[in-house]
Design an enzyme around this catalytic site. Structure first.
Site, PDB file in Angstrom:
ATOM      1  N   GLU A   1     -11.291  11.511  -5.349  1.00  0.00           N
ATOM      2  CA  GLU A   1     -11.187  11.613  -3.881  1.00  0.00           C
ATOM      3  C   GLU A   1     -10.335  12.824  -3.467  1.00  0.00           C
ATOM      4  O   GLU A   1     -10.716  13.582  -2.575  1.00  0.00           O
ATOM      5  CB  GLU A   1     -10.584  10.326  -3.310  1.00  0.00           C
ATOM      6  CG  GLU A   1     -10.474  10.345  -1.805  1.00  0.00           C
ATOM      7  CD  GLU A   1      -9.902   9.051  -1.230  1.00  0.00           C
ATOM      8  OE1 GLU A   1     -10.214   7.964  -1.752  1.00  0.00           O
ATOM      9  OE2 GLU A   1      -9.118   9.144  -0.269  1.00  0.00           O
TER      10      GLU A   1
ATOM     11  N   GLU B   1      -7.625  -1.709   2.406  1.00  0.00           N
ATOM     12  CA  GLU B   1      -6.849  -0.470   2.614  1.00  0.00           C
ATOM     13  C   GLU B   1      -6.920  -0.043   4.093  1.00  0.00           C
ATOM     14  O   GLU B   1      -5.930   0.404   4.679  1.00  0.00           O
ATOM     15  CB  GLU B   1      -7.449   0.628   1.711  1.00  0.00           C
ATOM     16  CG  GLU B   1      -6.731   1.937   1.756  1.00  0.00           C
ATOM     17  CD  GLU B   1      -7.401   3.013   0.890  1.00  0.00           C
ATOM     18  OE1 GLU B   1      -8.028   2.680  -0.136  1.00  0.00           O
ATOM     19  OE2 GLU B   1      -7.293   4.202   1.260  1.00  0.00           O
TER      20      GLU B   1
ATOM     21  N   GLU C   1      -8.353  13.110  11.766  1.00  0.00           N
ATOM     22  CA  GLU C   1      -7.569  11.960  12.255  1.00  0.00           C
ATOM     23  C   GLU C   1      -6.784  12.273  13.525  1.00  0.00           C
ATOM     24  O   GLU C   1      -5.929  13.155  13.562  1.00  0.00           O
ATOM     25  CB  GLU C   1      -6.605  11.528  11.137  1.00  0.00           C
ATOM     26  CG  GLU C   1      -5.992  10.172  11.379  1.00  0.00           C
ATOM     27  CD  GLU C   1      -5.193   9.683  10.182  1.00  0.00           C
ATOM     28  OE1 GLU C   1      -5.349  10.242   9.062  1.00  0.00           O
ATOM     29  OE2 GLU C   1      -4.403   8.753  10.369  1.00  0.00           O
TER      30      GLU C   1
ATOM     31  N   LYS D   1     -11.253  16.448  -1.454  1.00  0.00           N
ATOM     32  CA  LYS D   1     -10.519  16.961  -0.293  1.00  0.00           C
ATOM     33  C   LYS D   1     -10.017  18.386  -0.541  1.00  0.00           C
ATOM     34  O   LYS D   1     -10.082  19.245   0.335  1.00  0.00           O
ATOM     35  CB  LYS D   1      -9.349  16.024   0.043  1.00  0.00           C
ATOM     36  CG  LYS D   1      -9.820  14.658   0.564  1.00  0.00           C
ATOM     37  CD  LYS D   1      -8.681  13.659   0.722  1.00  0.00           C
ATOM     38  CE  LYS D   1      -9.167  12.348   1.329  1.00  0.00           C
ATOM     39  NZ  LYS D   1      -8.138  11.307   1.376  1.00  0.00           N
TER      40      LYS D   1
ATOM     41  N   LYS E   1       0.855  -1.196   0.000  1.00  0.00           N
ATOM     42  CA  LYS E   1       0.000   0.000   0.000  1.00  0.00           C
ATOM     43  C   LYS E   1       0.884   1.237   0.000  1.00  0.00           C
ATOM     44  O   LYS E   1       1.970   1.223   0.595  1.00  0.00           O
ATOM     45  CB  LYS E   1      -0.877   0.013   1.257  1.00  0.00           C
ATOM     46  CG  LYS E   1      -1.637   1.311   1.440  1.00  0.00           C
ATOM     47  CD  LYS E   1      -2.547   1.346   2.642  1.00  0.00           C
ATOM     48  CE  LYS E   1      -3.186   2.741   2.713  1.00  0.00           C
ATOM     49  NZ  LYS E   1      -4.109   2.922   3.809  1.00  0.00           N
TER      50      LYS E   1
HETATM   51  C1  LIG Z   1      -3.954  10.956   3.500  1.00  0.00           C
HETATM   52  C2  LIG Z   1      -5.174  11.457   3.600  1.00  0.00           C
HETATM   53  O1  LIG Z   1      -6.231  10.757   4.140  1.00  0.00           O
HETATM   54  C3  LIG Z   1      -6.038   9.513   4.782  1.00  0.00           C
HETATM   55  C4  LIG Z   1      -7.028   9.421   5.861  1.00  0.00           C
HETATM   56  C5  LIG Z   1      -8.291   8.917   5.645  1.00  0.00           C
HETATM   57  C6  LIG Z   1      -8.615   8.296   4.453  1.00  0.00           C
HETATM   58  C7  LIG Z   1      -7.657   8.076   3.510  1.00  0.00           C
HETATM   59  C8  LIG Z   1      -7.972   7.380   2.238  1.00  0.00           C
HETATM   60  O2  LIG Z   1      -9.100   6.859   2.120  1.00  0.00           O
HETATM   61  O3  LIG Z   1      -7.157   7.346   1.337  1.00  0.00           O
HETATM   62  C9  LIG Z   1      -6.227   8.400   3.755  1.00  0.00           C
HETATM   63  O4  LIG Z   1      -5.617   7.226   4.206  1.00  0.00           O
HETATM   64  C10 LIG Z   1      -5.495  12.811   3.136  1.00  0.00           C
HETATM   65  O5  LIG Z   1      -6.663  13.225   3.266  1.00  0.00           O
HETATM   66  O6  LIG Z   1      -4.597  13.514   2.655  1.00  0.00           O
END
Ligand SMILES: C=C(O[C@H]1C=CC=C(C(=O)O)[C@@H]1O)C(=O)O
Length: 477
Positions: A464, A330, A286, A468, A236
């Protein structure tokens, strides 16, 4: 009835207080004791406090969790430690955390608390770490590690607001008495009233130019990562992207934070400022590490879907996320990694069941993880072990970090890195600095990333990170 003094006095009030606390401050000669005084005040917005009492070119720290009704602001550094680039250092990955821990140990017994302050429960050390322990960039807005004790701080817990001033003025000195008198003078009213005039006089930035979007770079990096995953080099990796924007005028930090706070009530709103008026801010969902009375909580947060336009669509998107084999994989890497790290430290962690964390613009797979702390464990030791988790780096961690360093054409700075505070009694709150931006005058670099595993689709990952970025753009411009 509170008497609202005239405007001249109000301007004077915050000016005079700043002078007393920051400007006419004695220089520390022989590692003298820091005297810490406190005053309970009536409620005040912590951003108003920050706007009105931070002198230019003083460091600052702000973090607010609206759900928990907790917030802290810290202004200026009466004492600090910076750890610069650590490339080539023995044990570099852990050393910067160790140095900050040493700073705490060297200083925590050197603070003399006046009044009946329950000092054990008050954040005194404010800290941030860059994502990596080294950087090849010539200029860095924030060092690899920084920890400081502030001159001035405000701590909010539910409806309690406590102002704390840390100083080298001796106990019972006239200067200290004057500061105390000022803090007692209907503090919040005085600050707030003048702020309204200040705030409304600020212009609202509107037009921005996109300096760089280069989204094809992002999809190239995803494709490259998928190849590395197919060849078993990695399992990953979190691929991040930087969006660079420029305004005609400087970004308004307080307005941006106010917007973030309004738009993201379920996130930690945070901002770290350096001496050059450069800021790293964001709205992160987080939590890296929270310790309160020996109860540790951390989040495994990975796997994402948008929010639906109505309840029905939203629950379908949520169900699909909970049942997606790829998203669960993931997520599981992160949950297992954190669980294993805490177990190796002998902490006997327990996991809550997998659930959805629904934020205003996005939803995530979320596993809160709990543990009880043994006496000998200090928070920065745990952070050194946990950071970076596979939610922001990948698996295996070292290979993912090497890829990130060689493939990302920008420095992550505080993006995806630990940002938080500690008290003198082993309590702390550290978040992961995601959904964030580095602001330098009228320039901003926005950061967003997405976890890539076998089966990830570049277009979906792009959607995604656009989601963000959108959340950040809405707040900043
Ligand atoms: C690394 C990030 O999110 C992390 C935290 C939640 C979900 C994430 C995802 O689904 O990829 C990422 O692991 C970011 O928003 O820059």
């Amino acid at each position: 009835m509170p008497v609202i003094p005239d405007n001249h006095f109000l301007t004077d009030y915050s000016q005079k207080l700043k002078e007393l606390i920051f400007l006419s401050h004695p220089v520390n000669k022989n590692d003298e004791q820091i005297v810490s005084i406190s005053q309970e005040i009536s409620p005040i917005d912590l951003l108003v406090f920050l706007a009105m009492l931070k002198p230019e070119n003083q460091v600052s720290f702000y973090c607010e969790n609206q759900r928990k009704q907790e917030a802290v602001v810290a202004i200026g550094a009466i004492k600090s430690l910076e750890v610069k680039n650590e490339r080539g250092e023995m044990n570099g990955r852990y050393n910067r955390f160790q140095q900050c821990q040493n700073f705490i140990e060297d200083n925590q017994d050197n603070i003399a608390f006046e009044d009946n302050l329950d000092s054990q429960k008050i954040p005194y050390f404010f800290s941030s770490f860059n994502f990596l322990e080294h950087s090849s960039d010539n200029y860095q807005a924030f060092p690899q590690a920084k920890i400081f004790i502030p001159y001035l701080q405000l701590v909010k817990k539910a409806n309690n607001y406590l102002v704390i001033v840390n100083t080298y003025h001796p106990k019972k000195s006239p200067e200290l008495n004057l500061i105390k008198q000022y803090l007692k003078q209907d503090f919040s009213q005085n600050i707030l009233h003048y702020y309204h005039r200040f705030y409304h006089s600020q212009s609202t930035p509107s037009r921005y130019t996109l300096e760089q979007s280069n989204y094809h770079n992002f999809t190239d990096k995803v494709n490259h990562s998928l190849k590395a995953i197919a060849s078993d080099k990695l399992t990953k990796i979190v691929v991040a992207h930087a969006l660079e924007i420029k305004l005609e005028e400087n970004f308004n930090i307080i307005k941006s934070l106010t917007n973030l706070r309004g738009n993201h009530p379920d996130c930690y709103i945070f901002c770290v400022g350096n001496e050059k008026e450069e800021y790293f801010l964001g709205a992160s969902p987080e939590r890296l590490l929270s310790i309160q009375d020996r109860q540790l909580v951390t989040d495994a947060l990975a796997g994402s879907a948008p929010r639906g336009k109505n309840d029905y669509d939203d629950s379908i998107l949520g169900e699909n996320l909970l049942n997606s084999e790829k998203e669960k994989r993931e997520h599981q890497f992160v949950s297992d990694y954190i669980f294993e790290k805490l177990s190796i430290m002998g902490l006997s962690p327990k996991r809550a069941s997998l659930q959805l964390l629904k934020l205003s613009n996005i939803q995530h797979l979320w596993t809160p993880i709990y543990a009880e702390i043994r006496e000998e464990c200090n928070p920065l030791e745990i952070i050194a072990q946990l950071h970076p988790t596979p939610a922001v780096a990948g698996i295996p961690i070292d290979i993912a970090c090497e890829e990130i360093e060689s493939y990302e054409n920008f420095d992550r700075s505080l993006y995806a890195a630990p940002i938080g505070w500690l008290d003198t009694n082993g309590n702390c709150e550290f978040i992961v600095g995601i959904r964030s931006a580095l602001i330098q005058g009228n320039y901003a670099r926005l950061y967003a990333g997405a976890g890539i595993v076998a089966g990830s689709k570049p277009d979906q990952e792009l959607t995604e990170i656009e989601l963000k970025f959108q959340a950040l753009l809405q707040a900043l411009v």
